[in-house]
Design an enzyme around this catalytic site. Structure first.
Site, short mmCIF file in Angstrom:
data_model
loop_
_atom_site.label_atom_id
_atom_site.label_comp_id
_atom_site.label_asym_id
_atom_site.label_seq_id
_atom_site.Cartn_x
_atom_site.Cartn_y
_atom_site.Cartn_z
CD1 TRP A 70 83.49 -19.62 69.68
CD2 TRP A 70 82.27 -17.98 68.99
NE1 TRP A 70 82.23 -19.97 70.16
CE2 TRP A 70 81.43 -18.52 69.62
CE3 TRP A 70 82.06 -16.88 68.49
CZ2 TRP A 70 80.12 -18.43 69.78
CZ3 TRP A 70 80.65 -16.22 68.71
CH2 TRP A 70 79.88 -17.16 69.46
CG ASP A 337 75.20 4.89 64.69
OD1 ASP A 337 74.92 6.18 64.43
OD2 ASP A 337 74.60 3.99 63.98
CD GLU A 392 72.32 8.14 67.03
OE1 GLU A 392 71.01 8.47 66.99
OE2 GLU A 392 72.40 6.75 66.70
#
Length: 407
Positions: A70, A337, A392
Site C-alpha cells: 500500500w 509499550d 504499559e
C-alpha cells in the site's frame, strides 16, 4: 442493541464511572462500528490480522514470489534487488484504485524461486508528485546492517528452503505469573555472547531455576538506533538481526517452552522511528501514509512518528504485526509499550495524572487509538484464550484492560 451487554456490571463495579457513561458509550459504539466494518469487508478481526500472508514480499510454496504494498501517494512501484540487478523496469507492480500495488513473479524454469532466499530487496517508488526513491517494504521480515556499505539497514528476503523444526509445544499458561524482564543485548558481559542462542542456552535455565514462570523480552523488533534501547522501531515484522536470524529467535522461544516458561514481547505500536531509508517514515514521500500528517503525527519528546489509527491499512498492518509474532514465533503474549502516548492527544507530555476520572474522559483522548487497543485485546483473547496482554500505561485509565463484548 446500542449498549454494551455488560455495561451495568462495569458501572456497578465502579460507581465513579456512572458520570462518564456517555463517554464509555461513545467508545463502545465506535468500537462496534469498526468491528462490523472489518467483519463485513475482511471476515472478522482474526482474518484481518492475516495480512502478513499476502502483504509485503512473500515466498509461495511452488516457487512464486508475490508483492503487495500500500503506497498511498504512489504512481509506480517496482521490486528491485540483486536478483534482477536492481533494474527498476524489470518487475513493475500493477496498481488498483486503493493505491495497492501487486506483482506475481513466477519461478525459474528449474522451479526455484526467482527471488532466492537471502536476496537483498527494495521497493523503487515514483510518487504522484514526481518524486523517485527506494524504500524498504513495511512488511520486511528480516533486516541486516553492513557497515562497510551503509549505516542503513537493508531488507533481506527470508525464505529458507528448510523451515525451522519446532521441538516443543507451546508452554502451558502458569497459574501465577512471575515475570523476568530481559534484554538479549545486555544478557552477557561479553558482546560476542549477546545472541538469541546464547540467551536460550545459558540465561533461560537460570531464569527457570530462580522460580520465574515467564520471560518478557525487550527490544526484539528491529531498530536502527541502539541507543533507543529498542523502542524506536524501524522494521516491525523483523526480529533484531543483532542477535541472530529469525530461526535463532525461534530457537529461543522453543527452548523457553521446553523449560515451561511463557514468553512475552514488548511490542511498540505507540510510535515508530523517524528513519526514512530503513523505516516507515515518509514511505510514500509524504509525512502521512502510515502516520498522522503534521504535528499530530509527531511525538515531540521521543522524536518519533505516531500512527494514524483511523486508516484501514494501518490497522491491517498493526493487527497483522501482532498475529505474526503469535503464529510465526509462537510467543505467548505482549506488553504494549508507551500506551499513554496512544491514549491521549497530548501524548502524556507535560501532563500529570492525579487519578481524577475527568482526566480520562474528555476530548483529549485519542479515540481511534483507544478503539484500536480495544479491538486488539478482543481479538487476542478470542483467538488465544491463554494469551497475556499488558498495557504499559502510566495514566491509569479505568477499564483499559477490560475485555470488550460485541453486540
Amino acid at each position: 442493541m446500542d449498549r454494551p451487554p455488560d455495561l451495568e456490571r462495569l458501572l456497578q463495579g465502579d460507581e465513579l464511572l456512572r458520570s462518564h457513561e456517555s463517554d464509555i458509550l461513545q467508545r463502545w459504539r465506535r468500537y462496534s462500528d469498526w468491528e462490523k466494518r472489518i467483519a463485513d469487508s475482511e471476515g472478522g478481526l482474526s482474518e484481518f490480522a492475516l495480512g502478513y500472508r499476502d502483504w509485503g514480499i512473500v515466498q509461495r510454496p511452488r516457487g512464486e514470489v508475490t508483492v503487495k504494498e500500500w503506497v498511498e501517494n504512489g504512481e509506480t512501484v517496482s521490486l528491485v534487488g540483486d536478483f534482477n540487478n536492481w533494474d527498476k523496469s524489470s518487475h513493475v507492480c500493477s496498481r488498483d484504485q486503493y493505491s495497492v500495488f501487486s506483482l506475481t513473479i513466477p519461478p525459474r524454469e528449474d522451479g526455484t524461486a526467482a527471488v532466492p532466499h537471502g536476496s537483498q530487496v527494495k521497493l523503487w517508488i515514483r510518487t504522484k508528485d514526481g518524486q523517485e526513491f527506494y524504500r524498504l517494504s513495511p512488511w520486511t521480515k528480516y533486516a541486516t546492517q553492513n557497515m562497510e556499505e551503509s549505516v542503513d539497514y537493508r531488507a533481506v528476503h527470508w525464505a529458507p528452503p528448510t523451515p525451522y523444526k519446532w521441538r516443543y509445544s507451546r508452554a502451558t499458561r502458569p497459574p501465577s505469573l512471575r515475570i523476568y524482564e530481559a534484554h538479549v543485548g545486555i544478557s552477557s558481559p561479553e558482546a560476542k555472547c549477546a545472541s538469541y542462542r546464547y540467551f536460550a542456552d545459558e540465561v533461560l535455565p537460570r531464569i527457570k531455576s530462580l522460580g520465574y514462570t515467564c520471560v518478557e523480552l525487550m527490544a526484539v523488533m528491529e531498530h536502527a538506533y541502539y541507543g533507543s534501547f529498542g523502542y524506536h522501531v524501524t522494521n516491525f515484522f523483523a526480529v533484531s538481526s543483532r542477535y541472530g536470524t529469525p530461526d535463532d529467535f525461534k530457537y529461543l522461544v522453543d527452548t523457553a517452552h521446553g523449560l515451561g516458561l511463557y514468553v512475552i514481547l514488548d511490542i511498540v505500536h505507540s510510535h515508530a522511528a523517524k528513519n526514512v531509508n530503513d523505516g516507515l517514515n515518509q514511505f510514500d514521500g509524504t509525512d502521512g501514509c502510515y502516520f498522522h500528517g503534521g504535528g499530530k503525527g509527531e511525538h515531540a519528546l521521543w522524536d518519533s512518528r505516531i500512527f494514524d489509527f483511523s486508516k484501514w491499512e494501518v490497522l491491517r498492518f498493526l493487527f497483522s504485526n501482532v498475529r505474526w509474532y503469535l503464529d510465526e514465533y509462537r510467543v505467548d503474549g505482549f506488553r504494549f509499550d508507551g500506551v499513554t502516548a496512544m491514549l491521549y492527544l497530548h501524548r502524556g507530555i507535560g501532563t500529570g495524572f492525579t487519578g481524577a476520572y475527568h482526566e480520562y474522559f474528555n476530548m483529549g483522548v485519542d479515540l481511534e487509538a483507544l478503539v484500536y487497543l480495544m479491538m486488539m485485546n478482543r481479538m487476542l483473547h478470542d483467538m488465544y484464550p491463554d494469551v497475556i496482554t499488558i498495557a504499559e500505561d502510566v495514566s491509569g485509565m479505568p477499564a483499559l484492560g477490560r475485555y470488550v463484548r460485541s453486540m
